[in-house]
Enzyme design. Structure first.
Site, mmCIF file in Angstrom:
data_model
loop_
_atom_site.group_PDB
_atom_site.id
_atom_site.type_symbol
_atom_site.label_atom_id
_atom_site.label_comp_id
_atom_site.label_asym_id
_atom_site.label_seq_id
_atom_site.Cartn_x
_atom_site.Cartn_y
_atom_site.Cartn_z
ATOM 1 N N ALA A 4 0.844 -1.200 0.000
ATOM 2 C CA ALA A 4 0.000 0.000 0.000
ATOM 3 C C ALA A 4 0.873 1.241 0.000
ATOM 4 O O ALA A 4 1.948 1.261 0.602
ATOM 5 C CB ALA A 4 -0.922 0.017 1.211
ATOM 6 N N ASP A 5 0.394 2.266 -0.671
ATOM 7 C CA ASP A 5 1.038 3.569 -0.630
ATOM 8 C C ASP A 5 0.295 4.531 0.286
ATOM 9 O O ASP A 5 0.865 5.510 0.745
ATOM 10 C CB ASP A 5 1.128 4.146 -2.042
ATOM 11 C CG ASP A 5 2.158 3.418 -2.879
ATOM 12 O OD1 ASP A 5 3.296 3.908 -2.964
ATOM 13 O OD2 ASP A 5 1.841 2.347 -3.422
ATOM 14 N N ARG A 6 -0.966 4.241 0.548
ATOM 15 C CA ARG A 6 -1.750 5.032 1.503
ATOM 16 C C ARG A 6 -2.988 4.224 1.879
ATOM 17 O O ARG A 6 -3.685 3.703 1.015
ATOM 18 C CB ARG A 6 -2.167 6.374 0.893
ATOM 19 C CG ARG A 6 -2.860 7.328 1.875
ATOM 20 C CD ARG A 6 -3.361 8.573 1.151
ATOM 21 N NE ARG A 6 -2.290 9.340 0.542
ATOM 22 C CZ ARG A 6 -1.789 10.463 1.030
ATOM 23 N NH1 ARG A 6 -2.260 10.951 2.161
ATOM 24 N NH2 ARG A 6 -0.828 11.106 0.385
#
Length: 372
Positions: free
Chosen positions: A253-255
């Site tokens: 995940a990036d956010r």
């Protein structure tokens, strides 16, 4: 029998005052480390995806700012010729580097916290302030390694208990391993741990167009450690889940928004939709620094879009391979949003596995962050 952790792969080479980053665009054909000397160097390395992976970007940025300040300190008329000038240089450097890539929250959160810590440092000399910044950056580096280890351990234990099989088959996308973090990885770190414990049957890696991080990087990591791996094209995920025993999908995940909506590599939502259809548990693995309680949901996330030539040109030859014409438009988003409702397995962090509620809101990210 469990195997010892293997940390032979690294994308970050750091010693106090020096930083070299692996140019991941050139893997697996070339292994080239770029020396990072200035703030412009790290901004460009992040923007051009020489360094990639949300945790690796954040760690590299912090280390690079400390190194850049040290180099500036050596200049006779540099910006770091006084305590105030050094502090201003460090704070402005954080602001500059934060603009390199907008979607991954780790970069902004890490540098915002670094700014706060730098503002609080009491130093009598410019050199003392630069040294304090280096200590802060090194702490960020060490904490990410510890996060990797926690994610590996919790994720592998949870999957083993959930699946109740001697060996597990997992599907993943992009690259979330040692090349994307400080040491072992997030989603691929869980795969590594399963392998070390002798509990991995197979990891299926999506090629991950257009940069092919799965084909170039994830497969590279697996080959280096003899991890059993099968490469598939991105459009084969539904066929795979419908024809072979896939026990879980694990992505990075990036956010991760307050409600559990997850921004990750483009194509991740495709996997989640297919997994829901075939009843395959879908997990997100990320450090707690990726949890973003300030962003309500996926609709609030700024999705980075990159150059059209990534779709129209061959990466190997840089020649255009797509027809040109006034009626043609190109859309190249780097990330997509997976709704929290599709994260059916849970969110794996270094603190444990957060399992979804039966009804919306499926996750309470604010509670998890406030409990830390």
């Amino acid at each position: 029998m469990a195997r010892a952790h293997n940390a032979t792969l690294e994308s970050i080479q750091y010693a106090r005052g020096t930083l070299r980053l692996l140019d991941q665009r050139k893997l697996p054909l070339e292994t080239v480390f770029d020396e990072i000397l200035t703030v412009d160097d790290i901004w460009t390395a992040i923007k051009e995806m020489r360094v990639r992976g949300a945790p690796a970007i954040a760690v590299s940025a912090a280390l690079a700012i400390a190194v850049a300040a040290g180099n500036e300190l050596k200049k006779k008329d540099g910006a770091c010729n006084s305590v105030d000038g050094t502090r201003r240089f460090l704070l402005e450097s954080c602001d500059t580097v934060m603009t390199a890539r907008p979607t991954a929250v780790n970069l902004s959160k890490t540098l915002i916290q670094l700014k706060r810590d730098i503002a609080d440092v009491t130093a009598n000399t410019a050199g003392g302030l630069v040294e304090a910044c280096a200590v802060l950056a090194e702490k960020i580096y060490a904490e990410d390694v510890a996060c990797n280890e926690g994610i590996m351990r919790h994720g592998a234990a949870h999957l083993t208990q959930l699946v109740k099989k001697s060996k597990v088959s997992v599907l993943t996308i992009c690259n979330t391993g040692a090349l994307a973090t400080s040491r072992y990885g997030t989603a691929l770190g869980v795969v590594r741990q399963l392998f070390y414990e002798g509990k991995l049957e197979q990891v299926y890696a999506c090629e991950t167009r257009p940069w092919n991080q799965g084909a170039r990087l994830t497969v590279y990591e697996c080959v280096q450690e003899n991890i059993p791996c099968t490469l598939i094209c991105d459009s084969a995920v539904s066929a795979l889940m419908g024809s072979r025993p896939i026990d879980a999908v694990i992505v990075g995940a990036d956010r991760i928004c307050r409600n559990g909506d997850t921004a990750n590599k483009i194509g991740t939502c495709n996997l989640a939709v297919a997994a829901a259809h075939y009843g395959v548990p879908f997990f997100v693995a990320a450090p707690s620094t990726t949890l973003d309680p300030m962003t309500a949901d996926g609709e609030s996330v700024v999705i980075e879009e990159r150059e059209t030539m990534e779709l129209t040109h061959s990466m190997a030859t840089q020649q255009r391979v797509v027809a040109e014409g006034p009626s043609l438009r190109i859309w190249n988003p780097v990330f997509d949003i997976t709704p929290a409702a599709l994260v059916t397995g849970g969110i794996i962090t270094e603190r444990g596995v957060l399992q979804p509620s039966a009804t919306a809101p499926f996750f309470d990210i604010t509670r998890i962050v406030s409990a830390s």
